[in-house]
Design an enzyme around this catalytic site. Structure first.
Site, PDB file in Angstrom:
ATOM      1  N   ARG A 196       0.833  -1.203   0.000  1.00 49.00           N
ATOM      2  CA  ARG A 196       0.000   0.000   0.000  1.00 49.00           C
ATOM      3  C   ARG A 196       0.869   1.255   0.000  1.00 49.00           C
ATOM      4  O   ARG A 196       0.539   2.258  -0.652  1.00 49.00           O
ATOM      5  CB  ARG A 196      -0.951  -0.022   1.199  1.00 49.00           C
ATOM      6  CG  ARG A 196      -2.100  -1.013   1.042  1.00 49.00           C
ATOM      7  CD  ARG A 196      -3.127  -0.861   2.152  1.00 49.00           C
ATOM      8  NE  ARG A 196      -2.688  -1.421   3.413  1.00 49.00           N
ATOM      9  CZ  ARG A 196      -2.941  -2.668   3.825  1.00 49.00           C
ATOM     10  NH1 ARG A 196      -3.619  -3.492   3.056  1.00 49.00           N
ATOM     11  NH2 ARG A 196      -2.532  -3.092   5.007  1.00 49.00           N
ATOM     12  N   PHE A 239     -10.962  -5.899  -6.524  1.00 43.41           N
ATOM     13  CA  PHE A 239     -11.054  -6.701  -5.295  1.00 43.41           C
ATOM     14  C   PHE A 239     -10.689  -5.794  -4.119  1.00 43.41           C
ATOM     15  O   PHE A 239      -9.852  -6.133  -3.279  1.00 43.41           O
ATOM     16  CB  PHE A 239     -10.129  -7.916  -5.342  1.00 43.41           C
ATOM     17  CG  PHE A 239     -10.285  -8.777  -6.564  1.00 43.41           C
ATOM     18  CD1 PHE A 239     -11.292  -9.718  -6.652  1.00 43.41           C
ATOM     19  CD2 PHE A 239      -9.430  -8.642  -7.636  1.00 43.41           C
ATOM     20  CE1 PHE A 239     -11.437 -10.516  -7.775  1.00 43.41           C
ATOM     21  CE2 PHE A 239      -9.563  -9.430  -8.772  1.00 43.41           C
ATOM     22  CZ  PHE A 239     -10.569 -10.372  -8.846  1.00 43.41           C
ATOM     23  N   ASP A 263     -15.734  -4.450  -6.101  1.00 41.29           N
ATOM     24  CA  ASP A 263     -15.787  -5.604  -5.205  1.00 41.29           C
ATOM     25  C   ASP A 263     -17.203  -6.185  -5.281  1.00 41.29           C
ATOM     26  O   ASP A 263     -18.158  -5.466  -5.597  1.00 41.29           O
ATOM     27  CB  ASP A 263     -15.461  -5.198  -3.764  1.00 41.29           C
ATOM     28  CG  ASP A 263     -15.031  -6.376  -2.907  1.00 41.29           C
ATOM     29  OD1 ASP A 263     -13.814  -6.604  -2.780  1.00 41.29           O
ATOM     30  OD2 ASP A 263     -15.906  -7.086  -2.384  1.00 41.29           O
ATOM     31  N   ASP A 275      -5.662  -7.313  -6.630  1.00 38.64           N
ATOM     32  CA  ASP A 275      -5.352  -8.083  -5.420  1.00 38.64           C
ATOM     33  C   ASP A 275      -6.452  -9.116  -5.193  1.00 38.64           C
ATOM     34  O   ASP A 275      -7.257  -9.005  -4.265  1.00 38.64           O
ATOM     35  CB  ASP A 275      -5.228  -7.146  -4.215  1.00 38.64           C
ATOM     36  CG  ASP A 275      -4.796  -7.877  -2.952  1.00 38.64           C
ATOM     37  OD1 ASP A 275      -4.173  -8.951  -3.077  1.00 38.64           O
ATOM     38  OD2 ASP A 275      -5.078  -7.366  -1.850  1.00 38.64           O
ATOM     39  N   CYS A 287      -1.924 -14.360  -3.955  1.00 36.51           N
ATOM     40  CA  CYS A 287      -1.731 -14.838  -2.581  1.00 36.51           C
ATOM     41  C   CYS A 287      -1.858 -16.358  -2.506  1.00 36.51           C
ATOM     42  O   CYS A 287      -1.986 -16.918  -1.420  1.00 36.51           O
ATOM     43  CB  CYS A 287      -2.713 -14.173  -1.628  1.00 36.51           C
ATOM     44  SG  CYS A 287      -4.440 -14.554  -1.953  1.00 36.51           S
TER      45      CYS A 287
END
Length: 396
Positions: free
Chosen positions: A212, A228, A250, A300, A340
């Site tokens: 960030r 996201f 989102d 992300d 991730c």
């Protein structure tokens, strides 16, 4: 009687390398009880002692190893010592100025498989994800209380991974006061409201803190697309850094409402933030078809691959989303793209993004490689702990 687990011939190599997992397929036989979370001894096919760990009879990962020292007992004092070492390690990390949230215990990396502890101001939020972590929860919590004197300790063991251990979801206060509905934290120049009782993970994606900050470096006067977005970690960071406008996408209306709330906490004018509730893949296609372009795009996504068996499908998902994103970036713009999925290694992820660039007809340079922060360390014996990887790319 001490439970002994004997391995099949040739299946001792990972234990000798101090990798903390023993899979059920490596086990030849078990002598003794088979109670969840109990301490067991690992013996190789020739009868030689290898290690001690905790037993998970319902999981494919049957044993999480804790010690390779035959003289070291696995008892409450052992777990309290591991907590002290984890907290000491975090105190050595220089936190970002003004940061009031951090990860205190990061499972295998801190020698405590299945245990996650995050600190949000004066509150601690815990996850106990394995039979061993569940069995030894009491000394872990006692030492956290002793070391940090928190206002409250809250449990968020309400995740599906516990089902693989034969454990039920658990959520609620453990010690002290229950956290408020929205708990405010600071992260550098930003303020965020965190829902530690109902939010993803323990409420906030602490593992993206450093990234960030990188987004803030590129956000001034930029038109930013945050995909996201969840509760707006990247979006608010960009707005605080001077982005002209941020569009958040989102599927969760509740998350997008919290994005707006977090923007208000940081005194962001309403006309600088747009929220779109919808599927990111479809939204990116719609934005492309409308001719909308952005200076900075952040991707992300959630975990696309839980296991290596799911990698092929995950790779297609990552390729598609990066391809669509690249078609929405102005010439010379910047893409922050992440995975991730622990099963997706960094080199494969780079190849997937390269394939997306080729299909999108864009030239792309890698300006930086992005990772999880220092309070999410990676044990050398457990490379799977390097789950968060990303690329900072320039697109033209």
């Amino acid at each position: 009687m001490t439970t002994k687990i004997f391995l099949k011939p040739g299946r001792d190599r990972s234990a000798l390398r101090r990798h903390p997992w023993i899979f059920e397929g490596a086990i030849q036989k078990i002598e003794g009880a088979k109670r969840p979370g109990e301490v067991v001894e690992i013996i190789d096919a020739k009868g030689r002692w290898l290690a001690r760990g905790t037993f998970s009879p319902r999981s494919q990962i049957a044993v999480r190893l804790l010690s390779w020292d035959p003289s070291e007992a696995i008892d409450p004092a052992f777990f309290r010592s591991r907590v002290r070492q984890a907290v000491l390690g975090r105190d050595l990390i220089r936190p970002p100025i003004g940061s009031s949230a951090r990860r205190l215990i990061h499972a295998e990396a801190d020698g405590l498989p299945g245990t996650i502890v995050d600190q949000y101001g004066n509150y601690l939020v815990c996850q106990f994800l394995t039979a061993g972590a569940e069995r030894w929860q009491e000394p872990l919590v006692a030492e956290l209380k002793s070391q940090l004197s928190p206002t409250g300790i809250y449990e968020r063991s309400d995740v599906t991974v516990r089902q693989k251990e034969g454990l039920h979801p658990v959520s609620g206060p453990i010690e002290g006061s229950e956290p408020p509905g929205l708990l405010e934290i600071e992260e550098g120049p930003c303020r965020f409201a965190v829902d530690v009782r109902n939010g993803h993970k323990t409420g906030f994606y602490l593992d993206q803190r450093d990234n960030r900050a990188r987004v803030r470096d590129y956000a001034a006067s930029a038109d930013v697309l945050d995909c996201f977005s969840y509760t707006g970690g990247f979006a608010v960071s960009a707005l605080v850094a001077g982005a002209s406008k941020v569009t958040c996408v989102d599927v969760s209306s509740d998350a997008l409402e919290l994005v707006k709330y977090n923007a208000g906490l940081n005194h962001i004018a309403e006309d600088r933030l747009e929220t779109i509730r919808g599927d990111v893949f479809n939204t990116l296609r719609s934005l492309r078809d409308s001719g909308k372009e952005f200076d900075v795009v952040v991707l992300d996504p959630p975990k696309f691959a839980e296991t290596k068996n799911q990698l092929e499908r995950a790779a297609r998902g990552y390729k598609d989303i990066n391809l669509f994103a690249m078609k929405n970036i102005r010439t010379g713009g910047v893409l922050f793209t992440f995975s991730c999925s622990g099963a997706m290694d960094p080199l494969l992820f780079q190849k997937v993004v390269a394939g997306a660039a080729q299909d999108a007809g864009r030239q792309v340079q890698i300006l930086g490689r992005l990772n999880q922060p220092a309070d999410h360390p990676v044990a050398l014996s457990f490379p799977e702990g390097h789950y968060l990887k990303g690329l900072l790319c320039r697109v033209w």
